[in-house]
Design a protein around this motif. Structure first.
Motif, PDB file in Angstrom:
ATOM      1  N   GLY A  90       0.903  -1.606  -0.079  1.00  0.00           N
ATOM      2  CA  GLY A  90       0.173   0.039   0.373  1.00  0.00           C
ATOM      3  C   GLY A  90       0.660   0.986  -0.141  1.00  0.00           C
ATOM      4  O   GLY A  90       0.194   2.405   0.442  1.00  0.00           O
ATOM      5  N   VAL A  91       2.569   1.484  -1.000  1.00  0.00           N
ATOM      6  CA  VAL A  91       3.383   2.279  -0.443  1.00  0.00           C
ATOM      7  C   VAL A  91       3.255   3.029  -1.441  1.00  0.00           C
ATOM      8  O   VAL A  91       3.470   3.898  -2.324  1.00  0.00           O
ATOM      9  CB  VAL A  91       4.437   1.607   0.343  1.00  0.00           C
ATOM     10  N   TRP A  92       3.597   2.302  -2.713  1.00  0.00           N
ATOM     11  CA  TRP A  92       4.169   2.450  -4.271  1.00  0.00           C
ATOM     12  C   TRP A  92       3.025   2.060  -5.464  1.00  0.00           C
ATOM     13  O   TRP A  92       2.374   1.053  -5.116  1.00  0.00           O
ATOM     14  CB  TRP A  92       5.724   1.354  -4.693  1.00  0.00           C
ATOM     15  N   ALA A  93       2.888   3.192  -6.004  1.00  0.00           N
ATOM     16  CA  ALA A  93       1.576   3.129  -7.204  1.00  0.00           C
ATOM     17  C   ALA A  93       2.963   2.991  -8.065  1.00  0.00           C
ATOM     18  O   ALA A  93       4.164   3.216  -8.172  1.00  0.00           O
ATOM     19  CB  ALA A  93       1.209   4.451  -7.460  1.00  0.00           C
ATOM     20  N   LEU A  94       2.921   1.851  -9.895  1.00  0.00           N
ATOM     21  CA  LEU A  94       3.535   1.675 -10.751  1.00  0.00           C
ATOM     22  C   LEU A  94       2.187   2.061 -11.397  1.00  0.00           C
ATOM     23  O   LEU A  94       1.126   1.517 -11.499  1.00  0.00           O
ATOM     24  CB  LEU A  94       3.749   0.436 -10.620  1.00  0.00           C
ATOM     25  N   GLU A  95       2.843   2.533 -12.590  1.00  0.00           N
ATOM     26  CA  GLU A  95       2.073   2.568 -13.511  1.00  0.00           C
ATOM     27  C   GLU A  95       3.003   3.162 -15.274  1.00  0.00           C
ATOM     28  O   GLU A  95       4.249   3.860 -15.109  1.00  0.00           O
ATOM     29  CB  GLU A  95       1.349   4.785 -14.077  1.00  0.00           C
ATOM     30  N   ALA A  96       1.822   2.778 -16.342  1.00  0.00           N
ATOM     31  CA  ALA A  96       2.750   2.258 -17.404  1.00  0.00           C
ATOM     32  C   ALA A  96       3.163   4.042 -18.564  1.00  0.00           C
ATOM     33  O   ALA A  96       1.600   4.634 -18.519  1.00  0.00           O
ATOM     34  CB  ALA A  96       2.306   2.114 -18.478  1.00  0.00           C
ATOM     35  N   SER A  97       3.655   4.813 -19.136  1.00  0.00           N
ATOM     36  CA  SER A  97       3.796   5.632 -19.619  1.00  0.00           C
ATOM     37  C   SER A  97       2.792   5.715 -20.630  1.00  0.00           C
ATOM     38  O   SER A  97       2.618   4.689 -21.923  1.00  0.00           O
ATOM     39  CB  SER A  97       5.209   6.199 -19.822  1.00  0.00           C
ATOM     40  N   LYS A  98       1.896   6.481 -20.809  1.00  0.00           N
ATOM     41  CA  LYS A  98       1.193   6.902 -22.396  1.00  0.00           C
ATOM     42  C   LYS A  98       2.354   6.944 -23.487  1.00  0.00           C
ATOM     43  O   LYS A  98       1.740   7.393 -24.660  1.00  0.00           O
ATOM     44  CB  LYS A  98      -0.503   7.478 -22.391  1.00  0.00           C
ATOM     45  N   GLU A  99       3.122   7.409 -23.467  1.00  0.00           N
ATOM     46  CA  GLU A  99       4.008   8.352 -24.144  1.00  0.00           C
ATOM     47  C   GLU A  99       5.416   7.502 -24.954  1.00  0.00           C
ATOM     48  O   GLU A  99       5.774   7.867 -25.731  1.00  0.00           O
ATOM     49  CB  GLU A  99       5.026   9.946 -23.339  1.00  0.00           C
TER      50      GLU A  99
ATOM     51  N   ILE B 289      10.791  -2.348  -7.806  1.00  0.00           N
ATOM     52  CA  ILE B 289      12.226  -2.468  -8.662  1.00  0.00           C
ATOM     53  C   ILE B 289      11.956  -3.569 -10.021  1.00  0.00           C
ATOM     54  O   ILE B 289      11.973  -3.441 -11.399  1.00  0.00           O
ATOM     55  CB  ILE B 289      13.628  -2.632  -8.333  1.00  0.00           C
ATOM     56  N   ASP B 290      12.144  -5.266  -9.989  1.00  0.00           N
ATOM     57  CA  ASP B 290      11.762  -6.166 -10.667  1.00  0.00           C
ATOM     58  C   ASP B 290      10.423  -5.547 -11.225  1.00  0.00           C
ATOM     59  O   ASP B 290      10.018  -5.662 -12.586  1.00  0.00           O
ATOM     60  CB  ASP B 290      11.010  -7.027  -9.664  1.00  0.00           C
ATOM     61  N   ASP B 291       9.090  -5.181 -10.816  1.00  0.00           N
ATOM     62  CA  ASP B 291       8.370  -5.137 -11.513  1.00  0.00           C
ATOM     63  C   ASP B 291       8.143  -3.944 -12.578  1.00  0.00           C
ATOM     64  O   ASP B 291       7.375  -3.825 -13.829  1.00  0.00           O
ATOM     65  CB  ASP B 291       6.840  -4.627 -10.617  1.00  0.00           C
ATOM     66  N   ALA B 292       9.012  -2.830 -12.098  1.00  0.00           N
ATOM     67  CA  ALA B 292       9.072  -1.878 -12.580  1.00  0.00           C
ATOM     68  C   ALA B 292       9.611  -2.134 -13.731  1.00  0.00           C
ATOM     69  O   ALA B 292       9.118  -1.478 -15.682  1.00  0.00           O
ATOM     70  CB  ALA B 292       9.274  -0.314 -12.218  1.00  0.00           C
ATOM     71  N   LEU B 293      10.495  -3.336 -14.062  1.00  0.00           N
ATOM     72  CA  LEU B 293      10.945  -3.328 -15.237  1.00  0.00           C
ATOM     73  C   LEU B 293      10.754  -3.922 -16.173  1.00  0.00           C
ATOM     74  O   LEU B 293      10.473  -4.064 -17.021  1.00  0.00           O
ATOM     75  CB  LEU B 293      12.512  -4.214 -14.527  1.00  0.00           C
ATOM     76  N   ALA B 294       9.501  -4.818 -15.073  1.00  0.00           N
ATOM     77  CA  ALA B 294       8.506  -5.695 -16.169  1.00  0.00           C
ATOM     78  C   ALA B 294       7.783  -5.106 -16.712  1.00  0.00           C
ATOM     79  O   ALA B 294       7.398  -4.959 -18.183  1.00  0.00           O
ATOM     80  CB  ALA B 294       8.088  -6.591 -15.418  1.00  0.00           C
TER      81      ALA B 294
ATOM     82  N   ALA C 161       8.451  -1.974 -18.046  1.00  0.00           N
ATOM     83  CA  ALA C 161       8.544  -0.794 -19.056  1.00  0.00           C
ATOM     84  C   ALA C 161       8.789  -2.176 -19.978  1.00  0.00           C
ATOM     85  O   ALA C 161       8.610  -1.964 -21.426  1.00  0.00           O
ATOM     86  CB  ALA C 161       9.797  -0.727 -18.613  1.00  0.00           C
ATOM     87  N   ALA C 162       9.180  -3.736 -19.645  1.00  0.00           N
ATOM     88  CA  ALA C 162       9.180  -4.573 -21.499  1.00  0.00           C
ATOM     89  C   ALA C 162       7.456  -4.443 -21.868  1.00  0.00           C
ATOM     90  O   ALA C 162       7.937  -5.232 -22.053  1.00  0.00           O
ATOM     91  CB  ALA C 162       9.697  -5.375 -20.715  1.00  0.00           C
ATOM     92  N   GLY C 163       6.505  -4.378 -21.347  1.00  0.00           N
ATOM     93  CA  GLY C 163       5.346  -4.233 -21.836  1.00  0.00           C
ATOM     94  C   GLY C 163       4.594  -5.680 -21.032  1.00  0.00           C
ATOM     95  O   GLY C 163       3.779  -5.966 -21.605  1.00  0.00           O
ATOM     96  N   ARG C 164       4.856  -6.171 -19.611  1.00  0.00           N
ATOM     97  CA  ARG C 164       4.395  -7.526 -19.104  1.00  0.00           C
ATOM     98  C   ARG C 164       3.127  -6.944 -18.578  1.00  0.00           C
ATOM     99  O   ARG C 164       3.643  -5.922 -17.534  1.00  0.00           O
ATOM    100  CB  ARG C 164       5.224  -8.034 -18.682  1.00  0.00           C
ATOM    101  N   GLU C 165       1.993  -7.393 -17.884  1.00  0.00           N
ATOM    102  CA  GLU C 165       1.168  -7.012 -17.193  1.00  0.00           C
ATOM    103  C   GLU C 165       0.844  -7.153 -16.027  1.00  0.00           C
ATOM    104  O   GLU C 165       2.188  -8.448 -15.639  1.00  0.00           O
ATOM    105  CB  GLU C 165       0.127  -8.096 -18.305  1.00  0.00           C
TER     106      GLU C 165
ATOM    107  N   ALA D  59      -2.130  -3.197 -16.763  1.00  0.00           N
ATOM    108  CA  ALA D  59      -1.106  -3.611 -18.683  1.00  0.00           C
ATOM    109  C   ALA D  59       0.128  -2.334 -18.875  1.00  0.00           C
ATOM    110  O   ALA D  59       0.586  -1.293 -17.881  1.00  0.00           O
ATOM    111  CB  ALA D  59      -1.751  -2.474 -19.515  1.00  0.00           C
ATOM    112  N   GLY D  60       1.293  -3.242 -19.383  1.00  0.00           N
ATOM    113  CA  GLY D  60       2.709  -3.174 -19.553  1.00  0.00           C
ATOM    114  C   GLY D  60       2.085  -1.394 -20.325  1.00  0.00           C
ATOM    115  O   GLY D  60       1.477  -1.541 -20.989  1.00  0.00           O
TER     116      GLY D  60
END
Length: 322
Positions: free
Chosen positions: A185-194, A300-305, A307-311, A316-317
């Motif tokens: 419940g601390v970190w948010a993670l989102e994929a860029s639209k750009e 860290i691992d989730d952000a890399l995943a 960025a690689a396009g994985r869900e 969505a990635g």
């Protein structure tokens, strides 16, 4: 900014010494919604709204609205913009002086402030406009017939959260699309639209946001100011309980700072085991955050995943290049 990731202000513009008529912009160039005239596109980005128009030669003139206040930027696709000490926007009936600021390699020129009410009123009536540096034109454009007045009013309304021909405003977009949090419940993670990168972020105190940026198999960090401005400096320092290194801070306006380089393997190895993180510039603290028990190593691992396009739990990635 870090690997070309733009988080706050400016696209970039070419130096132009003669008046040029604008070219209709392509609607899919930046996920912007185009006005009916086909020249101005408005999109929502990081709590602000941007209205941009492409000029002949590839130059871009950009208006950026935040909380109802408007500033501008120029983006060069053909090298450095003339550098100088004094700037001026000149229309056929009005002139507005400003202190110019420049991005890396002088390919970006922008005003690190806001237009006052008189300047906005004059711009709404303008048929043509020039941007001058030390009295010499670096960009000139025809505004008449492009829907400029509607674009200017639109970027103000959009930045206040209002909906219109551009779609949803800032507030409405944020309310509908709050990014998911990790299980702690601390970190948010989102994929860029750009582009193919993802952003993990968490609030530190009441006025700082710590960001983790992942792109191309690499990771970096940045700091955003939720309230007020970030102190500026020439020498940055990144520290954990077991490791520290110096970096050159890169700023995007008053509220965003990042290192121009991602973490190397040693820094990333240590970061996964960090209990706390501190970021400072010229000895002034920007962020002092406890990251133990926040799910940070997994982030860290989730952000890399992502960025690689994985869900994943983040949804969505990131969209990958075709």
């Amino acid at each position: 900014m870090l690997w070309g990731i733009r988080m706050r202000l400016i696209h970039t513009l070419a130096a132009i010494a003669v008046a040029l008529a604008p070219l209709p912009a392509l609607a899919d160039a930046r996920d912007a919604v185009m006005n009916k005239e086909g020249y101005w596109g408005i999109d929502v980005d990081s709590g602000s709204c941007a209205a941009s128009m492409t000029l002949q030669g590839g130059a871009i003139f950009l208006l950026r609205g935040t909380d109802g206040q408007v500033t501008f930027g120029l983006f060069s696709t053909k090298g450095a913009i003339r550098k100088g000490k004094t700037g001026r926007i000149q229309t056929e009936a009005y002139g507005f002086d400003f202190k110019p600021s420049y991005g890396e390699n002088n390919e970006t020129l922008y005003y690190d402030g806001d237009f006052d009410a008189r300047a906005l009123a004059a711009l709404r009536l303008a048929r043509q406009a020039q941007v001058l540096i030390d009295g010499q034109p670096v960009a000139a454009m025809t505004l008449e017939g492009t829907g400029f007045e509607g674009a200017l009013d639109g970027v103000v309304a959009c930045s206040k959260g209002e909906s219109g021909w551009w779609g949803k405003g800032v507030g409405a977009t944020s309310a509908e699309a709050d990014p998911p949090l990790n299980k702690e419940g601390v970190w948010a993670l989102e994929a860029s639209k750009e582009g193919p990168y993802c952003i993990g972020h968490a609030l530190v105190g009441e006025d700082r946001q710590l960001q983790l940026l992942a792109a191309g198999g690499q990771v970096g960090m940045a700091v955003g100011a939720v309230k007020g401005k970030l102190p500026r400096g020439r020498r940055g320092k990144f520290e954990t309980d077991a490791y520290s290194f110096a970096f050159k801070p890169k700023y995007d306006g008053d509220r965003y700072m990042a290192s121009d380089e991602p973490f190397d393997s040693q820094a990333l190895f240590t970061l996964r085991r960090a209990k706390w993180v501190r970021i400072s510039v010229d000895g002034r603290m920007l962020v002092d955050a406890e990251v133990a028990d926040t799910g940070f190593p997994q982030l860290i691992d989730d952000a890399l995943a992502c960025a690689a396009g994985r869900e994943g739990w983040w949804g969505a990635g990131a969209r990958q290049p075709s």
